[in-house]
Design an enzyme around this catalytic site. Structure first.
Site, short mmCIF file in Angstrom:
data_model
loop_
_atom_site.label_atom_id
_atom_site.label_comp_id
_atom_site.label_asym_id
_atom_site.label_seq_id
_atom_site.Cartn_x
_atom_site.Cartn_y
_atom_site.Cartn_z
N PRO A 51 0.82 -1.22 0.00
CA PRO A 51 0.00 0.00 0.00
C PRO A 51 0.85 1.27 0.00
O PRO A 51 1.79 1.40 0.79
CB PRO A 51 -0.82 -0.13 1.29
N CYS A 52 0.50 2.19 -0.90
CA CYS A 52 1.33 3.38 -1.10
C CYS A 52 0.94 4.55 -0.21
O CYS A 52 1.68 5.53 -0.10
CB CYS A 52 1.27 3.82 -2.57
#
Length: 350
Positions: A72-73
């Protein structure tokens, strides 16, 4: 060549890897809709729709060659809460755990360029060191999807590790340093005839506009969506699209004229922008280089999120071909590949 796909989303990276000859045998993704989308195009893979922290991957040791995925960014994005390693969504420790359990010949991790900037760069350095302690020779760089034929200016941090040899990145196939020009967004979007149904979210002039020199930049209209310059690759699509953050098509060429008006000191306008329409889901998917007949599960909002979150399959294919050939021992040509010279800190704007 077999692989594990972590944090797979709807499978954009996986579609590119499959075309490159790297076949996912399993994927991990929490979103029910994204897993359903993935299952439709890769039904033979084992699908884990659960928290990655609850899964042991030791059964895949010796059975897969590559682990790839995009943790997840949000923790490292320049937007949002910017909590970095303090964010509970930071899943790089889990990515490391999977590498320890599976012991693949190579890995590829994708994330936002923000991980290589400002106060986050120290953590990137720690990650690179930890990858090396696991026995990988690590290469990394920030690449633009537009340089590989994607009609979108989507920049991503790519980290590749190999147990034998050092990864050479494929040189850009499109753009000023290549023999083929960038692909314009207008090549897949028809200004006059939308493909699919645009969101019913009017584009309205901002009350307090903040213009830039480019008519397609700044905050001049409501929401986070911007007008698209159809003569060039478009801005990065947002995972929050589907409403007022959806980019829009300027069918009457209002944006250049209004930008010049504001830059000359003209007063802001109010009301709806004439001829403006939001990008459709189908157009967004084509901008991301998903197949034209791609099916996405879930509500319209969920579908836009899946498209905006994904790695463009065409970028995944370019990276996958380079990785597979190097794992197979192919001779690398310096005319078509390069060894990254990226170093820390990377001084750039995310």
């Amino acid at each position: 060549m077999k692989a594990l796909d972590l944090f797979s989303g709807p499978g954009g990276l996986s579609l590119g890897m499959k075309r490159a000859g790297i076949e996912p045998v399993a994927c991990v993704e929490k979103s029910k809709d994204a897993v359903a989308t993935y299952d439709a195009h890769t039904p033979d893979a084992e699908h884990y729709r659960s928290d990655i922290r609850s899964i042991s991957f030791e059964r895949y040791r010796g059975n897969v060659d590559v682990v790839f995925g995009g943790p997840p960014c949000q923790p490292f994005s320049t937007g949002g809460l910017r909590k970095g390693t303090a964010d509970a969504r930071n899943m790089f420790p889990e990515f490391m755990r999977v590498l320890k359990e599976v012991r693949p010949a190579a890995f590829l991790a994708e994330n936002v360029p923000g991980l290589a900037t400002r106060n986050r760069v120290q953590y990137l350095g720690e990650l690179l060191s930890e990858f090396e302690t696991l026995g990988f020779n690590v290469s990394w760089n920030v690449v633009s999807a537009a340089d590989y034929g994607v009609p979108q200016k989507r920049r991503r941090l790519i980290i590749v590790g190999m147990k034998k040899g050092t990864f050479w990145f494929p040189k850009p196939t499109h753009g000023p340093d290549a023999h083929i020009p960038h692909v314009a967004s207008g090549s897949v979007i028809d200004k006059a005839s939308p493909l699919g149904e645009p969101p019913d979210c009017p584009v309205v002039y901002a009350k307090y506009p903040d213009p830039r020199r480019s008519p397609y930049a700044g905050h001049v209209y409501n929401g986070g969506g911007r007008p698209i310059d159809l003569s060039t690759p478009c801005h990065t699509l947002l995972a929050s699209a589907g409403g007022y953050k959806t980019h829009w098509i300027d069918t009457m060429d209002i944006a250049p004229e209004y930008s010049a008006h504001l830059m000359a000191g003209g007063a802001p306008r109010d009301g709806a922008v004439p001829g403006a329409r939001r990008m459709t889901l189908e157009e967004s998917a084509l901008i991301q280089t998903f197949p034209a007949d791609m099916w996405f599960a879930g509500s319209r909002s969920s579908q836009y999120t899946q498209v905006g979150d994904a790695v463009p399959p065409m970028l995944g294919h370019a990276l996958g071909v380079a990785l597979r050939r190097q794992l197979e021992g192919a001779t690398i040509c310096p005319m078509t590949h390069y060894q990254s010279e990226a170093s820390l800190p990377l001084l750039m704007t995310a």
